[in-house]
Design an enzyme around this catalytic site. Sequence first.
Site, PDB file in Angstrom:
ATOM      1  CG  ASP A   1      -6.238  -3.210  -4.312  1.00 11.67           C
ATOM      2  OD1 ASP A   1      -7.038  -2.069  -4.147  1.00 11.67           O
ATOM      3  OD2 ASP A   1      -5.056  -2.985  -3.670  1.00 11.67           O
TER       4      ASP A   1
ATOM      5  CG  HIS B   1      -5.980  -1.841  -0.208  1.00  9.46           C
ATOM      6  ND1 HIS B   1      -4.762  -1.629  -1.608  1.00  9.46           N
ATOM      7  CD2 HIS B   1      -5.313  -1.139   0.798  1.00  9.46           C
ATOM      8  CE1 HIS B   1      -3.429  -0.833  -1.129  1.00  9.46           C
ATOM      9  NE2 HIS B   1      -3.866  -0.533   0.212  1.00  9.46           N
TER      10      HIS B   1
ATOM     11  CB  SER C   1      -1.243   0.235   1.334  1.00 10.21           C
ATOM     12  OG  SER C   1      -2.003   0.813   1.165  1.00 10.21           O
TER      13      SER C   1
END
Lengths: 495, 495
Positions: A442, A476, A226
């Site tokens: 995601d 995610h 991330s």
Amino acid sequence: MSAGLLGLLRPSLTSSLRSAPTRLARFTRFRPASNSCSPSFPCVDAHAARESKLKESSRAASSATSSRTESGPEPAYARPNPTSYHVYHHPHPLTLTYSAKPLPSFDIAYETWGTLSPSRDNVILLHTGLSASSHAASTEANPTEGWWQKFIGPGRALDTNQFFIICTNVIGGCYGSTGPSSIDPATGRPYATTFPIISIFDMVRAQFCLLDHLRIDKLYASVGCSMGAMQSLAAAWLHPSRVGKVVSISGTARSSPSSVAMRYAQRSVLMADPNWKNGFYYDSLPPHTGMKLARQIATITYRSGPEWDQRFGRQLQPRPGNEDSSTPRVPALCPDFLIETYLDHQGEQFCLKYDANSLIYISKAMDLFDMTLPALQDLNLTSSTSSAPPTPEPNSARGFHKTSHSKSHPPPLNPPPYLSDLAKGLRPLAQIPTLVLGVQSDILFTVEQQREVADALRMAGNDRVSYYELGGVWGHDTFLIDVLNVGGAIRGFLS
Amino acid sequence: MSAGLLGLLRPSLTSSLRSAPTRLARFTRFRPASNSCSPSFPCVDAHAARESKLKESSRAASSATSSRTESGPEPAYARPNPTSYHVYHHPHPLTLTYSAKPLPSFDIAYETWGTLSPSRDNVILLHTGLSASSHAASTEANPTEGWWQKFIGPGRALDTNQFFIICTNVIGGCYGSTGPSSIDPATGRPYATTFPIISIFDMVRAQFCLLDHLRIDKLYASVGCSMGAMQSLAAAWLHPSRVGKVVSISGTARSSPSSVAMRYAQRSVLMADPNWKNGFYYDSLPPHTGMKLARQIATITYRSGPEWDQRFGRQLQPRPGNEDSSTPRVPALCPDFLIETYLDHQGEQFCLKYDANSLIYISKAMDLFDMTLPALQDLNLTSSTSSAPPTPEPNSARGFHKTSHSKSHPPPLNPPPYLSDLAKGLRPLAQIPTLVLGVQSDILFTVEQQREVADALRMAGNDRVSYYELGGVWGHDTFLIDVLNVGGAIRGFLS
């Protein structure tokens, strides 16, 4: 590498995962009301109740500072516990990307796992996502589980038998490193929104001050997921000769407008909270309602629709006093569905755990991240290498397909201009083996962005790009959950 | 039918649409600040400024009610203009899905286009999305453009040379039909949140009261997009013998948890606005900030990431006094990127146009929509047909593949239980030709949900299901934009 790495294809999810067990059907029943009653809104009352408790706690704290307990609703970040992590105080100024005036000095909180080798060549710098602390895994000083607990340890993805792992709280954060809630030495009061705008590069520069302090010349690897993946790429860009390998999981090298949109929505609801007070709330109550609402929005971006289909479907949350979920019930304007109470709960859990200004500053740093060459040049950012190899022209045979691990995702034959600009920006990484891993479900850092990073690196002349896509429904958050596939890819790449 | 209907496949978007023209690169430049200054937050100040203007306007209105002007920031819905649309007052009670107590009476606002045939057999009932009024296209009484202007008229998708088109404001709305802002005859005050929870079925029942009043026995077609598609399916379910054809565009027959999540986030920020006051704000200021924030979130769900890549990329909004967009600039915590100012603008435009309680009630009605058989049975909903044809078992040869227009999207061979339940629920529609059209970039009513409706209808025995998917980048809003493909499909299906 594990064959499981190849994952599932997205189209297969719909049919296989929507088949929620039929026994859950009884949780989805509504009925008409038999009579009307005056409206009540427990979901709204919760904000006022939290506010009252915070006020009580604040009064109690000011009347007996020494008797604070852990059970109060006081913001968690207001109780730093520097015995549970290390703090390096850097007594010199930190150059900043967007401010001519440097940070005069700063603290950086960090934790470590494993043993530093005598030659100091087994170091992995682990970068965090937006709101994480340095506590990636349990330590002697802090035995509670960390945010990447299952990925760190003997024989795990980051193998403590082999590596010395360092994780920091980023500059701008609120878990021991200098950020908006820290005291500005010039005024003796919290920076609040006088804190300068920071960049991902600034976070990394602060980390390298720590590495210098620890006399670590070269990282075995820079690893991040991330926002941590952004830092991982930025570290290799700033110091190509000091980074041996790069791991970028569910990240990007150029924030997309849709991710900016989702972070902007969060900042907007937070900054609209009357408690936010333009960021100067440190001597009053924090914007806990805005934080809760922002976290609800964020939570939507962390998972995926197919996961919610599978996990919640249209199930209802039993109401207090109505525990028999087989009884049909009357709908209300406050949460009915499990998906709603899930979001509510995620917001409630988070709203006092993290500093609102840190959220605003760090999410803005993510928005600003752009490694295309023109953007880097405007900022006077300099990579510490001057011997980058010649960048092959886009479309050249050398730039593409050389050691692709993903022949099923070939780079575009006619790359758009921004991709060429990104390849030029990523040129300092041309000699650094890089793992790029993304997740097809995601919605925050889309799989297209993962391909973009891999393609641009290859176009920059990097012929050691490992590229994987995972299927599954976790979106995610996959990097926090999928130990088998994410962990396996990292272990294989690092070994 | 147009060959263009087949649209583009999603994977092709990424490479082709991210190539924003390079001339825009100059709009994306940031630079470091040369000096620091005290923080300012125009994006937050805007809320207070709006509040002040509303207070001024409120004072002016109370001191001189007759001198109201259009230019004030007073909520638009507070100034209904019943000369621009028709209102039918239904003097009898309306049965409600979730309340034993009916609405004692109600108004329904409507507009019409085209000419009613002598045999009254050319009527199209057009259903609206969440926040739309009955003003779908310009009329003599109201020549301003309507929300579906390009789809209604001579030779258009809804051809006024052929059809008599009726569009209503839904029950629960605020554009002339009875909703939370209407006066409760029992108290003489606005219903506010004493208004009963309503369902999509309730909206349709009110519409059929209007049709009865207009002596229209049978619709040529029931047509709707988004929430209108839910109504369109519900109309055919309640009155199969009174609906000739059904058009369902970008809708669903069973709201998904991800769409519930996105609507819940909107309701949450709205209901947290201190001005909302549990819904009793009609004699004070409306929750304009909450409405702005809610609309920002909604806007994210109406378009798509690829569209923003194409339209905004990482372009910056020029600041007042800094019109030269080629000059690099210092970033701020308030909007920098065009995508942010776009969301801000969409929120600002909407926040006084629509009643907050209507948004809450109608979005909840969307969440509650579920045409699976168990859900319908719990609600004692009854379809006015008792002669539905036998429903073929799932997987039977008759149920699938008979007249599929989309052989590239065959229904699942092993449909999950909810799909069988949905097929049972949709059984009253088995004899009604139905057009189902979806958009692959839609994140609110996903393309999987479109396939679900088409599959369930076929499993219910309907062998006249036309099914199309569109590509493109416009996401959920495609039905407002793509006259060629959406309009073409409707025209072909209705003719």
